[in-house]
Design a protein around this motif. Structure first.
Motif, PDB file in Angstrom:
ATOM      1  N   ALA A 186       0.828  -1.204   0.000  1.00  0.00           N
ATOM      2  CA  ALA A 186       0.000   0.000   0.000  1.00  0.00           C
ATOM      3  C   ALA A 186       0.861   1.253   0.000  1.00  0.00           C
ATOM      4  N   GLU A 187       1.919   1.252   0.806  1.00  0.00           N
ATOM      5  CA  GLU A 187       2.828   2.408   0.827  1.00  0.00           C
ATOM      6  C   GLU A 187       3.510   2.590  -0.517  1.00  0.00           C
ATOM      7  N   ARG A 188       3.960   1.482  -1.092  1.00  0.00           N
ATOM      8  CA  ARG A 188       4.667   1.555  -2.371  1.00  0.00           C
ATOM      9  C   ARG A 188       3.760   2.034  -3.498  1.00  0.00           C
ATOM     10  N   GLU A 189       2.475   1.738  -3.393  1.00  0.00           N
ATOM     11  CA  GLU A 189       1.513   2.110  -4.424  1.00  0.00           C
ATOM     12  C   GLU A 189       0.877   3.470  -4.155  1.00  0.00           C
ATOM     13  N   ASP A 190       1.443   4.212  -3.206  1.00  0.00           N
ATOM     14  CA  ASP A 190       0.940   5.550  -2.878  1.00  0.00           C
ATOM     15  C   ASP A 190      -0.540   5.519  -2.516  1.00  0.00           C
ATOM     16  N   ALA A 191      -0.917   4.520  -1.709  1.00  0.00           N
ATOM     17  CA  ALA A 191      -2.296   4.447  -1.241  1.00  0.00           C
ATOM     18  C   ALA A 191      -2.621   5.669  -0.383  1.00  0.00           C
ATOM     19  N   PRO A 192      -3.906   5.980  -0.217  1.00  0.00           N
ATOM     20  CA  PRO A 192      -4.268   7.128   0.639  1.00  0.00           C
ATOM     21  C   PRO A 192      -3.714   6.960   2.053  1.00  0.00           C
ATOM     22  N   TYR A 193      -3.732   8.045   2.777  1.00  0.00           N
ATOM     23  CA  TYR A 193      -3.214   8.065   4.157  1.00  0.00           C
ATOM     24  C   TYR A 193      -4.005   7.072   4.994  1.00  0.00           C
ATOM     25  N   LEU A 194      -3.399   5.936   5.341  1.00  0.00           N
ATOM     26  CA  LEU A 194      -4.101   4.846   6.003  1.00  0.00           C
ATOM     27  C   LEU A 194      -3.741   4.767   7.492  1.00  0.00           C
ATOM     28  N   PRO A 195      -4.743   4.648   8.364  1.00  0.00           N
ATOM     29  CA  PRO A 195      -4.447   4.472   9.791  1.00  0.00           C
ATOM     30  C   PRO A 195      -3.612   3.229  10.070  1.00  0.00           C
ATOM     31  N   VAL A 196      -3.793   2.159   9.297  1.00  0.00           N
ATOM     32  CA  VAL A 196      -3.046   0.930   9.543  1.00  0.00           C
ATOM     33  C   VAL A 196      -1.547   1.132   9.362  1.00  0.00           C
ATOM     34  N   VAL A 197      -1.171   2.163   8.628  1.00  0.00           N
ATOM     35  CA  VAL A 197       0.243   2.460   8.402  1.00  0.00           C
ATOM     36  C   VAL A 197       0.803   3.311   9.542  1.00  0.00           C
ATOM     37  N   TYR A 198       0.026   4.258  10.027  1.00  0.00           N
ATOM     38  CA  TYR A 198       0.555   5.269  10.945  1.00  0.00           C
ATOM     39  C   TYR A 198       0.014   5.175  12.376  1.00  0.00           C
ATOM     40  N   ASP A 199      -1.064   4.444  12.575  1.00  0.00           N
ATOM     41  CA  ASP A 199      -1.674   4.331  13.901  1.00  0.00           C
ATOM     42  C   ASP A 199      -1.344   2.955  14.457  1.00  0.00           C
ATOM     43  N   ARG A 200      -0.436   2.916  15.448  1.00  0.00           N
ATOM     44  CA  ARG A 200       0.003   1.625  15.970  1.00  0.00           C
ATOM     45  C   ARG A 200      -1.145   0.848  16.587  1.00  0.00           C
ATOM     46  N   PHE A 202      -4.308   0.950  15.871  1.00  0.00           N
ATOM     47  CA  PHE A 202      -5.158   0.440  14.788  1.00  0.00           C
ATOM     48  C   PHE A 202      -4.504  -0.790  14.154  1.00  0.00           C
ATOM     49  N   ARG A 203      -3.211  -0.696  13.889  1.00  0.00           N
ATOM     50  CA  ARG A 203      -2.499  -1.823  13.279  1.00  0.00           C
ATOM     51  C   ARG A 203      -2.525  -3.050  14.176  1.00  0.00           C
ATOM     52  N   ASP A 204      -2.255  -2.865  15.480  1.00  0.00           N
ATOM     53  CA  ASP A 204      -2.219  -4.001  16.392  1.00  0.00           C
ATOM     54  C   ASP A 204      -3.593  -4.641  16.537  1.00  0.00           C
ATOM     55  N   THR A 205      -4.630  -3.816  16.555  1.00  0.00           N
ATOM     56  CA  THR A 205      -5.994  -4.353  16.628  1.00  0.00           C
ATOM     57  C   THR A 205      -6.329  -5.138  15.371  1.00  0.00           C
ATOM     58  N   PHE A 206      -5.907  -4.627  14.240  1.00  0.00           N
ATOM     59  CA  PHE A 206      -6.117  -5.308  12.960  1.00  0.00           C
ATOM     60  C   PHE A 206      -5.438  -6.674  12.953  1.00  0.00           C
ATOM     61  N   VAL A 207      -4.182  -6.733  13.372  1.00  0.00           N
ATOM     62  CA  VAL A 207      -3.446  -7.995  13.367  1.00  0.00           C
ATOM     63  C   VAL A 207      -4.044  -8.967  14.389  1.00  0.00           C
ATOM     64  N   SER A 208      -4.402  -8.479  15.560  1.00  0.00           N
ATOM     65  CA  SER A 208      -5.009  -9.342  16.571  1.00  0.00           C
ATOM     66  C   SER A 208      -6.335  -9.919  16.073  1.00  0.00           C
ATOM     67  N   ARG A 219      -4.502 -19.378  17.971  1.00  0.00           N
ATOM     68  CA  ARG A 219      -4.986 -18.121  18.521  1.00  0.00           C
ATOM     69  C   ARG A 219      -4.012 -17.456  19.477  1.00  0.00           C
ATOM     70  N   GLY A 220      -2.848 -18.010  19.708  1.00  0.00           N
ATOM     71  CA  GLY A 220      -1.887 -17.358  20.582  1.00  0.00           C
ATOM     72  C   GLY A 220      -1.468 -16.016  20.025  1.00  0.00           C
ATOM     73  N   VAL A 221      -1.339 -15.007  20.892  1.00  0.00           N
ATOM     74  CA  VAL A 221      -0.941 -13.679  20.422  1.00  0.00           C
ATOM     75  C   VAL A 221       0.470 -13.732  19.855  1.00  0.00           C
ATOM     76  N   ILE A 222       1.365 -14.392  20.577  1.00  0.00           N
ATOM     77  CA  ILE A 222       2.694 -14.647  20.046  1.00  0.00           C
ATOM     78  C   ILE A 222       3.235 -15.874  20.758  1.00  0.00           C
ATOM     79  N   GLY A 223       3.642 -16.875  19.992  1.00  0.00           N
ATOM     80  CA  GLY A 223       4.112 -18.119  20.577  1.00  0.00           C
ATOM     81  C   GLY A 223       5.361 -17.907  21.410  1.00  0.00           C
ATOM     82  N   GLY A 224       5.521 -18.748  22.449  1.00  0.00           N
ATOM     83  CA  GLY A 224       6.680 -18.597  23.323  1.00  0.00           C
ATOM     84  C   GLY A 224       7.993 -18.743  22.604  1.00  0.00           C
ATOM     85  N   TRP A 225       8.065 -19.699  21.666  1.00  0.00           N
ATOM     86  CA  TRP A 225       9.315 -19.889  20.930  1.00  0.00           C
ATOM     87  C   TRP A 225       9.624 -18.697  20.036  1.00  0.00           C
ATOM     88  N   ALA A 226       8.600 -18.215  19.322  1.00  0.00           N
ATOM     89  CA  ALA A 226       8.799 -17.060  18.447  1.00  0.00           C
ATOM     90  C   ALA A 226       9.239 -15.845  19.257  1.00  0.00           C
TER      91      ALA A 226
END
Length: 398
Positions: A186-200, A202-208, A219-226
């Motif tokens: 999206a950044e490379r394609e000059d997409a409009p100003y997106l909250p997922v890019v600049y709002d942490r 928003f991004r974390d909620t999206f990924v969760s 469903r683990g948020v982040i595995g212990g090994w990772a």
């Protein structure tokens, strides 16, 4: 006997200037032994410097020992810093830890092997209507399919399949990689100003939400090994990473951007230095001006009569400065003055600091396109190794 005067660009200091001048001199004199090649090193006396030695740069908390692990918040920032440049970074990190990865070696009737389960889970993820809706809601509808294809077809995904790591540990990183790749596109394609890019948040909620929308096994948020792998990787880097990176950026900017800012504030001394060097040489003189040096010379020669001079600009933004009305000697819309010398402008299409001059100045200047065969920013400093550039410089010497 023709003299060549090299005027360097922004961010150049003595060592790199001497190296570049030597390269230019050898490349020209090998073909025209009669040429004399001189240098105008304005950066030493008139270039920018950090007078307080970077005291204005914020310093990170130094109370934590160098070897201590990153706190969770800092670890997350460091991981995403890498992901924004390389969406596969975390997955590669996990493959490096395969030797110590937890594996499910017991026999379970009707259970797929781990690698096959990971591939099938990702296919369901890519085909899921709920997943697509989440990407749509983040403004990444146009990047979703391509991001999934890139991740699934990557070599590192295949290595994870073959490695047999527990899918519950790998899956959150796979989801983050997909989200990061979509964001990068999206950044490379000059997409409009997106909250997922600049709002942490928003991004974390999206990924969760993406992780929660998948099968229960993942469903683990982040595995212990990772988490352990990422923490180990950044343990020796976390305390000083931000300070080092910011300090290095400031050091670079103080030279590159600093020289430009100083020139815009008061470029008289820089232009006088160029004029003095030209006047000290017996005509004819071919001035070869790189980058900011080209802007200086356009300003200088538009306001000062220096007989017997020819101008060759290389990788310069002088035409852009004219369009922005940011030149001292020539206002936007004004033509080159009648006495302006013969001008050749050399540029590489990949050099983001190089602009064409003929479309704004007409037939008073000749543009010559060269291909340095390198990405930016290396192409900006590679002109002197280009045969077409060298031939053009020689052609400008009477």
């Amino acid at each position: 006997m023709t003299a060549v005067l090299f005027v360097h660009g922004t961010g150049v200091r003595k060592t790199s200037f001497d190296t570049t001048l030597g390269t230019i001199s050898r490349s020209l004199r090998d073909r025209r032994p009669g040429l004399t090649v001189h240098g105008c090193f304005w950066g030493g006396r008139h270039g920018s410097t950090l007078y307080a030695r970077g005291a204005s740069v914020p310093v990170a908390d130094g109370t934590r020992s160098v070897g201590s692990p990153a706190v969770p918040d800092e670890l997350d920032v460091l991981v995403w810093d890498r992901l924004q440049d390389d969406a596969l970074f975390e997955l590669r990190l996990l493959t490096l830890g395969e030797a110590s990865a937890p594996r499910d070696t017991g026999f379970h009737p009707r259970r797929e092997p781990t690698g096959e389960a990971l591939r099938h889970a990702y296919r369901r993820f890519a085909a899921s209507g709920e997943t697509r809706e989440l990407f749509d809601g983040a403004g990444l509808a146009g990047q979703f399919a391509d991001a999934c294809h890139m991740i699934a077809s990557s070599e590192v995904f295949g290595e994870l399949e073959a490695g047999g790591a527990a899918a519950a540990d790998v899956w959150p990183a796979v989801v983050r990689a997909t989200a990061a790749e979509a964001i990068r596109r999206a950044e490379r394609e000059d997409a409009p100003y997106l909250p997922v890019v600049y709002d942490r948040q928003f991004r974390d909620t999206f990924v969760s939400s993406l992780i929660r929308a998948t099968a229960d096994d993942h469903r683990g948020v982040i595995g212990g090994w990772a988490k352990q792998r990422a923490g180990s990787f950044f343990a020796s880097r976390a305390t000083t990473y931000v300070s080092r990176r910011r300090g290095a950026f400031t050091d670079s900017a103080s030279l590159v951007a600093g020289d430009i800012l100083l020139y815009q504030r008061d470029g008289d001394a820089m232009r006088r230095s160029v004029a003095d060097h030209i006047s000290a040489l017996e005509p004819p003189v071919t001035v070869v001006a790189h980058s900011l040096g080209g802007i200086m010379c356009l300003d200088l020669l538009a306001t000062t009569s220096l007989p017997g001079v020819r101008l060759v600009t290389v990788g310069t933004a002088a035409p852009l400065f004219w369009e922005l009305d940011a030149l001292r000697g020539l206002r936007a819309g004004a033509p080159l003055p009648p006495g302006f010398p013969a001008w050749t402008n050399i540029y590489d299409q990949r050099d983001f600091l190089a602009y064409v001059a003929a479309p704004v100045f007409g037939d008073r200047v000749r543009d010559v396109r060269v291909d340095n065969g390198l990405p930016f920013p290396r192409c900006h400093s590679a002109y002197w190794f280009n045969t077409r550039c060298r031939d053009t410089l020689l052609g400008a010497c009477p």
